[in-house]
Structures are given as structure tokens and as C-alpha cells.
Design a protein around this motif. Structure first.
Motif, PDB file in Angstrom:
ATOM      1  N   VAL A 117      34.515  24.913  47.912  1.00 26.11           N
ATOM      2  CA  VAL A 117      34.314  25.882  46.832  1.00 26.11           C
ATOM      3  C   VAL A 117      34.996  27.169  47.264  1.00 26.11           C
ATOM      4  O   VAL A 117      35.185  27.419  48.441  1.00 26.11           O
ATOM      5  N   GLY A 118      35.360  27.965  46.285  1.00 30.01           N
ATOM      6  CA  GLY A 118      36.008  29.219  46.621  1.00 30.01           C
ATOM      7  C   GLY A 118      36.518  29.870  45.372  1.00 30.01           C
ATOM      8  O   GLY A 118      36.252  29.414  44.258  1.00 30.01           O
ATOM      9  N   VAL A 119      37.251  30.968  45.553  1.00 30.15           N
ATOM     10  CA  VAL A 119      37.840  31.625  44.400  1.00 30.15           C
ATOM     11  C   VAL A 119      39.323  31.294  44.347  1.00 30.15           C
ATOM     12  O   VAL A 119      39.956  31.044  45.376  1.00 30.15           O
ATOM     13  N   GLU A 139      32.672  34.725  39.000  1.00 27.95           N
ATOM     14  CA  GLU A 139      32.062  35.876  38.327  1.00 27.95           C
ATOM     15  C   GLU A 139      31.760  36.984  39.346  1.00 27.95           C
ATOM     16  O   GLU A 139      32.002  38.170  39.086  1.00 27.95           O
ATOM     17  N   ILE A 140      31.229  36.563  40.487  1.00 32.41           N
ATOM     18  CA  ILE A 140      30.900  37.540  41.533  1.00 32.41           C
ATOM     19  C   ILE A 140      32.174  38.206  42.046  1.00 32.41           C
ATOM     20  O   ILE A 140      32.240  39.431  42.206  1.00 32.41           O
ATOM     21  N   PHE A 141      33.205  37.380  42.251  1.00 28.23           N
ATOM     22  CA  PHE A 141      34.472  37.930  42.748  1.00 28.23           C
ATOM     23  C   PHE A 141      35.060  38.918  41.746  1.00 28.23           C
ATOM     24  O   PHE A 141      35.552  39.993  42.114  1.00 28.23           O
ATOM     25  N   ASP A 150      37.935  35.039  32.739  1.00 27.83           N
ATOM     26  CA  ASP A 150      38.257  33.965  31.819  1.00 27.83           C
ATOM     27  C   ASP A 150      38.799  32.772  32.597  1.00 27.83           C
ATOM     28  O   ASP A 150      39.919  32.811  33.088  1.00 27.83           O
ATOM     29  N   PRO A 151      38.006  31.707  32.732  1.00 27.08           N
ATOM     30  CA  PRO A 151      38.423  30.566  33.565  1.00 27.08           C
ATOM     31  C   PRO A 151      39.711  29.913  33.071  1.00 27.08           C
ATOM     32  O   PRO A 151      40.407  29.257  33.848  1.00 27.08           O
ATOM     33  N   GLU A 200      44.702  36.400  34.837  1.00 28.44           N
ATOM     34  CA  GLU A 200      44.732  37.566  33.965  1.00 28.44           C
ATOM     35  C   GLU A 200      43.880  38.701  34.552  1.00 28.44           C
ATOM     36  O   GLU A 200      42.699  38.517  34.839  1.00 28.44           O
ATOM     37  N   ASN A 201      44.482  39.843  34.721  1.00 26.52           N
ATOM     38  CA  ASN A 201      43.812  41.026  35.288  1.00 26.52           C
ATOM     39  C   ASN A 201      43.193  40.754  36.655  1.00 26.52           C
ATOM     40  O   ASN A 201      42.225  41.402  37.032  1.00 26.52           O
ATOM     41  N   ARG A 202      43.728  39.767  37.339  1.00 28.19           N
ATOM     42  CA  ARG A 202      43.101  39.435  38.619  1.00 28.19           C
ATOM     43  C   ARG A 202      43.402  40.526  39.648  1.00 28.19           C
ATOM     44  O   ARG A 202      44.523  40.996  39.752  1.00 28.19           O
TER      45      ARG A 202
END
Lengths: 439, 381
Positions: free
Chosen positions: A71-73, A151-153, B9-10, B15-17
């Protein structure tokens, strides 16, 4: 009424030391009451289930956490460690319970406004349980579910101007001592060097490209409060080249008993009157000091900067002014080949903010080139150094061997001479040899 | 418990990262007295256990009150720390590398109210929330790892034994009667996330049973070559096994070569090794990281095994208490545990601490072992 009975853990609520069990129980209660109407994004009873699973471990003597999953970002290879419970039916609240590493500010200074923002985010999207801090230095957030990670990231980076720390085969979050912020011994600005290198090497920190983990730690002086010599692949330990600064009046103050020796560190017992001969001069490891006619003399050329005399008489003695750091390399905990301490590679290097620390970075990048070229999968720098020899490291980073590199010369004469070091080389004609030496 | 989006937005992750911004800059969080005097400090003094003053060349002073804390900490407790920091310290606080919390104030008259406030706060069940101490020649907080609360390889818990040990050593957290500082650390397995290999007293979780082999799933869940390569003693070999009439690729473990490090389990979940009777604690002593007087030292094994007698690990804490008391009574001023043991000789250390010396304590792991045997006629009877 607690969700799970915890008779074993309950026994850790007594005694004077802060009880983590009491703290977990108060968190469980706070979530259940939810006076601020937080729309918890992971199960409300997550802490209750964590207490339950820990009680089970206390009872059966084994852990109930599975291996990390992937898992990760997006775009990072570290900062999140997957964690799943092996009894998810009994403890559904912690079935998915991933760890997040949040990069700590250098020196671990905080404003409460920022801490509260962190707490609010973690309360909302995670378990509300943390480590302040993990062993490497990060703020550790214990337990959230997979959908919450991005979401947290997003909230961390967009609202808190804050990034994740390192995990996996990459640069781990660097850590430092309190340094010049509040210590008179610090020989360089540990916080700034730690911060700048952390920023300069964000790519190495977030995207695993190394054979294994790699740690930087920054100690401002040889006292080593952040334990870099034992814990970091590269330890940056403050030191000085010139003379210990002496205030003879203050030395007299210690001798006469007007000043408290050791900055009061030994005041819990009556050790008798301070004796400069016994407590300083005779304990100097190089015997480079003497006290005669009310005057302290130090033969600085023979001093190895162990800090003892300075620690004992901090108002009289200070490190010199020509300061920088020593770089030691290869420390690590035991697995695989046994524990290793850092070995001295660079006796002295300037820690120069104005140059953007280019002198320090030159050493770091030469070492990474060597390690990434020669290191095997999951081989720490210290293990590579043992496998290939210290000479190989010196050659790779272009540093000439000096006696300071060893505690003593080798015990055996099994020298691996290179062909170009031997006059005439190794190619010889055996027929010519036989003309003078019968078989 | 409706899902609430942060704005991410998954379907468009880029975007805007925002990435690679690192931690917040340290000087955003310096209290003014620190910002104004950084690099200008002249000297410090420990006024009483847990209370330090640092004096600057500008004449400014900063008073620090150090409080112990469990490193496992809830947001409720962190908010309470914030409340204290707001009340006494203008909203600033810091943590030390050893999990202590430091509250700083800029004048002496603010110290006692802060101490009184910290010492008055207790959990409902009675333990202190913020005991003041942990300075100088005493015993400060224990650095440690996760243990049973959050890790897959521990051979003991972390927070539990730490709480039990600090309860036993509590008086010395609040005192400075030791000959030198005593650093206690805990790592719950040989991976040593807590790097306990250079501590005065190290509590180390250790497995004693080789891995079990889950043949049915091993080839499905693990890369067999990685599992084999992970073993430091080359105890794992590939093997074909018969299972329910099928021939499966798996491994075999040469149990007599296993050093119980768990490295194979980290690479392959089908090689679990935790066990109630097998797992427990190794006590190590005499390490240090400071360069003061003598060079840094590794910790040495003093007790090969103690059981996981949860919830309070009395056999471990008894041994630690004994070592601490004998050291406190016998060592010279400034001697760390390891320096003391070397001066009196390790034979005397075992005698004085009433520890049994067993064959487990003689090193037999590779070359460095030889250098720990006694190559001399100098020894004590």
C-alpha cells in the motif's frame, strides 16, 4: 463498558510511569463519546479492537499482525507500511491498520497550532494513535485503512504543507540532535544540515532505488545524543580542529567549589568536593592536560576531543572555533552479519551553509554511487564495506588512506597487492625462469 | 460513517498533486528565545532532575522542563500537551530523541508553575501523565520499537516491558545518583529498529524456535530464491515436497544452523517463527554511543534468555534492577556500565550481579567471536 476484556493490560495501568494502556483507553472513550461530532473515516471502535488484539498477544505470547502488503501513495515507494491483523473476524476495527510515517521537523520542535492540525487530521482519518516518535525519527501514525491513504496525503500536502517520511529501500527520514538551537556543544547547525539534505534528497527518500535502507543522522558533538555512530549508514558528528577555549577564572571557580561541576548532572549523590586532578586531568584519555599553579593547560595537538573535560566544566571549557564534522560510515543493527559501528571515513569536513553543503554532499554522492554499483540486494553499506574491504570504499570515494582510518594496522600480512603496485607487473616468462632454476 | 473526500480525485491522481516538499522547516517552530539565541549558548546547568537552564551570550536564559512519556501516544494526550504548552510556553513544545517531552520557558518564575501543572496530571488509573525527570546521571526514558501492538516479527512486546521497566526504575528517572548516565533501550526482535546494540542496558526480543514451513502456500506467497538468500547462515534450501498428493516447490530448513533472526519470515510469510515458549528476552549490557573518555562500545549479552512473563515481565525487571543497583554501588564517578564492567573484569560483573554464566554467552558467530575469547593469563579468580 469496554468492548473486549483486558485483564492483563489492565495490570499495566498501575505504577507511576505513564501508562500507554490508560492513554489508549482514554482515546477509545473519546472516540465513543465523540463530543466534537467527528465523522470518523475508519471504525469508531478501532482503539478498542487494538486493545483487544494486544490483550490476545499478552495472553498467547505471539504477535497478531501479518506482513506489510503493498500500500502507498501514487508515485512514492515509501512512507506507508501495510499492516493487516491475522484475526480480522475478532477485531474487525483493525483488520486493515496501515502505518503512516510523517516526516518530523528537524530538532522535533513544534508549534501547538501545527500539532493540533496533525491531531485533527489523524483523528478524522485514522486511529488517533501515534508514536511521538518512531525510532528513525518520524511521527508515526498507527493504523488507517487503504482508502484513507491518498486522502491523508492530499490533506497533508495541500493543507499542512507537510510530506511523508521514508520506508523501504530508500533514504530514511534523516534525524538530528537539538544542536545549536539549545546546546553550547554543537559544532555545526545540525538542524539546517538535516533539513537541507532532506529537501535535496527528496527523490531518494520517496522512490526506492537503493539496494536497501540508508540512514543519515546528525550529532552536533562527540557526545552523540542522537546515537548516529551506532544507527546511521552515514553519521555526521560535529568536531573541531583548533584549541579548546579555556576561561581560567571559571576553571578556578570549579576548583574552589563556586561552580557546580558537570552542570549539576551528578547532584543526586554526595560525591565529595570536586577534585580537578582526579575527575578531569587523570580521566583524560590522552593525558594531554595538566593543572599547575591555578592554571589549566591543554596540549590540544594530542587531544582526541572526547568531550569529558568540557562536560565536567562547561562554563570553563568550550569546543574550538574552527568547527565542522567528522563523517563515519556503515553503522547498522545486527541483521545480517552482526552489529556494526560507524567507521571513520572523513576526519574533518567543513559544514558550510553558504556553499549549500557541497563539501558534505560530494562525499554522500560518491558513497551512493559506490553502494548502488557494488551493493547486493538488501546489503547495507556497512556490510558492503566488510565484503569489499575499507580500501575499496576509499578508492571509490577518492580518499587517501591515513592512520586515522584505523584503530591499529592489520594483524596479518595478507595484503592483496595489485599488479600495478609491483615493479615489472605479474606477467613473467617461465621458460626464462627455468634457464636458472631446474625443475 | 460516510466517506468524505479531501479533494483528491482517484481518476486523476496527478491533478494538483503536491509531492517532495519534505518536512516543515524547523525554524517555523522555534520559540522566540531559541530563535534569538541559536548558536549563542554559553553554558547550561541542570537545576534539579528534569529541569535545565541554558544561558546565552546575549544574557537570555531558557528553562527546560523535561517530562517522560510513553512513545505510544493518543491525539487526546497530544492535545493535552498542546494545552499545557499554550498555557505555559506560548504554544511551543518539543520532543527529545528518547521520547521525552520538553517544555521551554524564558524566565525562572515560570518554571515552578509548569512543574506543578505537569506533576499534577494523572491518568484515571493513577499513573503520571508527565513525570518530570530524565536528566544527567540518572536513567532517562527508554527508546523502543513497536512490539505486539503493530509489528509482524516481534519476539516480545515493546510498550509493555518498557512500562514495567520504567515503573521499576522510576526513582532513578527522578534522581541523578548514578555514576554516569544509564541508557536503557528495547528492541522487540533482532532487526533492532530501536538499535539497542550500543546501550548501557538493552532489552532484546529473541526467538528460539526455527521457522515452521507452510508448504501448502509457500510457493504461492513467496519468492523462494529470496527466502533462501535472506538466511544469514545458509540454513534454507529449496525442496520439493509431497502435499495432498501433489508435488510442491518449497524449502527445507536446517534447524541446527538457524540463528532465529526471522529474516526469512520478513521475506516469506510462510515461514512463521513466533512461539509462546520459544520467544523471550535477551538482556545485554555495557554499550554506549558517546565518545566520552572511552570509545563507543557494543552491548554484550549478560542473560541469554528470559521468558515473556506478561504483563509485567518481572524476571526481566528484577535482573535490570539488580544490575542497576550493583552498578550504582560499585562504579566510580563517570564510569558507564561498560567501563565499570571492563575495569572490574567481566568475571566480577557476573559475580557481583549474581548472574549465571552459561555457554550461550561465549561468542561463536563468525570471525569477531575469536577476539572476545581471553587471550591472556590475566584473569581474576
Amino acid at each position: 463498558m469496554a468492548k473486549h476484556k483486558t485483564p492483563l493490560l489492565d495490570q499495566l495501568e498501575s505504577g507511576p510511569w505513564p501508562s500507554f494502556v490508560s492513554d489508549m483507553k482514554q482515546e477509545a472513550e473519546a472516540r465513543a463519546k465523540n463530543v466534537n461530532n467527528v465523522e470518523y473515516q475508519i471504525p469508531v471502535d478501532v482503539v478498542e479492537d487494538l486493545l483487544g488484539v494486544l490483550e490476545l498477544s499478552f495472553d498467547d505470547g505471539t504477535t497478531h499482525w501479518k506482513h506489510g502488503g503493498i500500500v502507498g501513495v501514487f508515485g512514492y515507494g515509501g512512507g506507508v507500511i501495510g499492516r493487516y491483523c491475522d484475526q480480522p473476524e475478532k477485531f474487525p476495527g483493525v483488520a486493515h491498520f496501515h502505518t503512516i510515517r510523517v516526516a518530523q521537523p528537524s530538532g522535533k520542535f513544534y508549534k501547538t497550532e501545527f500539532l493540533r492540525q496533525l491531531c485533527d487530521l489523524w483523528d478524522f482519518r485514522g486511529s488517533g494513535l501515534t508514536n511521538m516518535h518512531g525510532s528513525t525519527g518520524d511521527i508515526i501514525w498507527l493504523g488507517t485503512t487503504t482508502p484513507q491513504i491518498e486522502e491523508i496525503f492530499y490533506e497533508l500536502t495541500h493543507n499542512l504543507n507537510q510530506d511523508l517520511g521514508g520506508s523501504g529501500s530508500n533514504l530514511r527520514t534523516p534525524a538530528d540532535c537539538i544542536g545549536q538551537a539549545r546546546c553550547e556543544y554543537a559544532c555545526y547547525d545540525t538542524q539546517d544540515l538535516c533539513y537541507q539534505l532532506t529537501l535535496d534528497y527528496q527523490d531518494e527518500l520517496h522512490r526506492p532505488a537503493f539496494p536497501y535502507k540508508f540512514k543519515f543522522k546528525f550529532d552536533g558533538c562527540p557526545n552523540g545524543c542522537v546515537a548516529s555512530i551506532a544507527r546511521a549508514d552515514m553519521s555526521f558528528i560535529g568536531t573541531w580542529k583548533d584549541e579548546i577555549r579555556i576561561d581560567q577564572d571559571a576553571v578556578g571557580g570549579y576548583v574552589s567549589g563556586d561552580l557546580k561541576p558537570n552542570a549539576g548532572a551528578h547532584s543526586g549523590r554526595d560525591w565529595g568536593a570536586f577534585n580537578i586532578e582526579k575527575e578531569v586531568i587523570n580521566l583524560c584519555p590522552t593525558e594531554c592536560m595538566r593543572y599547575e599553579n591555578g592554571k589549566l593547560e591543554i596540549n590540544n595537538r594530542e587531544c582526541t576531543r572526547c568531550m569529558h573535560c568540557i562536560n565536567v566544566m562547561p562554563r570553563a571549557l568550550r569546543p574550538g572555533v574552527q568547527t565542522g564534522c567528522s563523517i563515519l560510515v556503515g553503522a547498522k543493527a545486527p541483521i545480517l552479519d552482526g552489529a556494526q559501528m560507524g567507521s571513520l571515513l572523513v576526519p574533518f569536513v567543513e559544514v558550510n551553509k553558504e556553499s549549500g553543503y557541497e563539501e558534505v554532499k560530494a562525499v554522500i554522492e560518491a558513497i551512493w554511487d559506490y553502494w548502488m554499483e557494488e551493493g547486493k540486494n538488501r546489503e547495507r553499506l556497512g556490510e558492503l564495506m566488510k565484503r569489499r574491504g575499507f580500501q575499496s570504499l576509499l578508492e571509490a570515494v577518492g580518499i587517501d588512506p591515513i592512520p586515522q582510518h584505523v584503530s591499529e594496522p592489520r594483524h596479518n600480512p595478507y595484503i592483496f597487492w595489485k599488479e600495478d603496485e609491483v615493479e615489472g607487473g605479474w606477467e613473467r616468462d617461465v621458460t626464462e625462469y627455468r634457464k636458472h632454476h631446474q625443475r | 460513517m460516510a466517506f468524505i473526500s479531501s479533494g483528491y480525485d482517484p481518476s486523476k491522481p496527478m491533478e494538483n498533486r503536491i509531492t517532495d516538499i519534505g518536512p516543515r522547516k524547523y525554524d517555523e517552530f522555534y520559540p522566540p528565545v531559541i530563535a534569538n539565541n541559536k548558536g549563542k549558548w554559553l553554558y547550561h546547568e541542570i537545576l534539579q532532575p528534569g529541569v535545565l537552564v541554558h544561558v546565552s551570550e546575549t544574557g537570555d536564559e531558557v528553562y527546560t522542563v523535561r517530562a517522560g512519556g510513553a512513545r505510544l501516544m493518543s491525539v487526546t494526550l497530544i492535545r493535552e500537551i498542546c494545552e499545557i504548552a499554550d498555557k505555559h510556553c506560548d504554544g511551543y513544545v518539543r520532543w527529545t530523541t528518547r521520547n521525552n517531552i520538553e517544555f521551554m520557558v524564558d524566565s525562572k518564575d515560570k518554571v515552578q508553575p509548569l512543574i506543578d501543572d505537569l506533576e499534577s496530571r494523572k491518568f484515571d488509573a493513577g499513573s503520571f501523565k508527565f513525570p518530570v525527570g530524565g536528566t544527567g546521571a540518572g536513567i532517562t526514558n527508554i527508546v523502543h520499537t513497536q512490539g505486539w501492538i503493530h509489528c509482524h516479527t516481534p519476539a516480545t512486546d515493546a510498550s509493555g516491558p518498557v512500562k514495567a521497566t520504567m515503573d521499576v526504575l522510576f526513582d532513578d528517572f527522578k534522581n541523578m545518583r548514578m555514576p554516569a548516565n544509564v541508557r536503557v533501550s528495547l528492541a522487540c526482535c533482532l532487526n533492532m529498529c530501536g538499535a539497542v546494540h550500543c546501550s548501557d542496558i538493552a532489552i532484546l526480543g529473541y526467538h528460539r524456535k526455527p521457522p515452521m514451513i507452510d508448504h501448502e502456500y509457500l510457493d504461492k506467497m513467496c519468492e523462494i530464491p529470496l527466502a533462501i538468500a535472506s538466511c544469514p547462515t545458509a540454513a534454507i534450501k529449496p525442496k520439493k515436497v509431497e502435499f495432498n498428493g501433489q508435488t510442491l516447490n518449497s524449502v527445507e530448513v536446517n534447524n541446527s544452523r538457524c540463528m532465529f533472526c526471522g529474516n526469512c519470515y520478513t521475506m516469506c510469510p510462510c515461514l512463521p517463527l513466533s512461539d509462546k515458549e520459544g520467544d523471550g528476552i535477551v538482556l545485554m549490557v555495557g554499550g554506549k554511543v558517546s565518545n566520552r573518555i572511552s570509545e563507543p562500545k557494543f552491548s554484550k549479552v549478560a542473560v541469554a534468555f528470559l521468558p515473556n512473563d506478561a504483563p509485567r515481565w518481572p524476571q526481566t525487571t528484577d535482573k535490570i534492577k539488580k544490575i542497576v543497583e550493583v552498578y550504582a554501588a560499585d562504579a566510580r564517578k563517570y564510569e558507564r556500565v561498560g567501563e565499570w564492567a571492563e575495569r572490574i573484569g567481566w568475571e566480577r560483573f557476573f559475580e557481583k550481579c549474581e548472574l549465571e554464566f552459561t555457554h550461550h554467552l561465549i561468542d561463536d558467530f563468525r570471525d569477531p567471536a575469536y577476539y572476545t575469547w581471553r587471550q591472556s593469563t590475566q584473569f581474576k579468580f
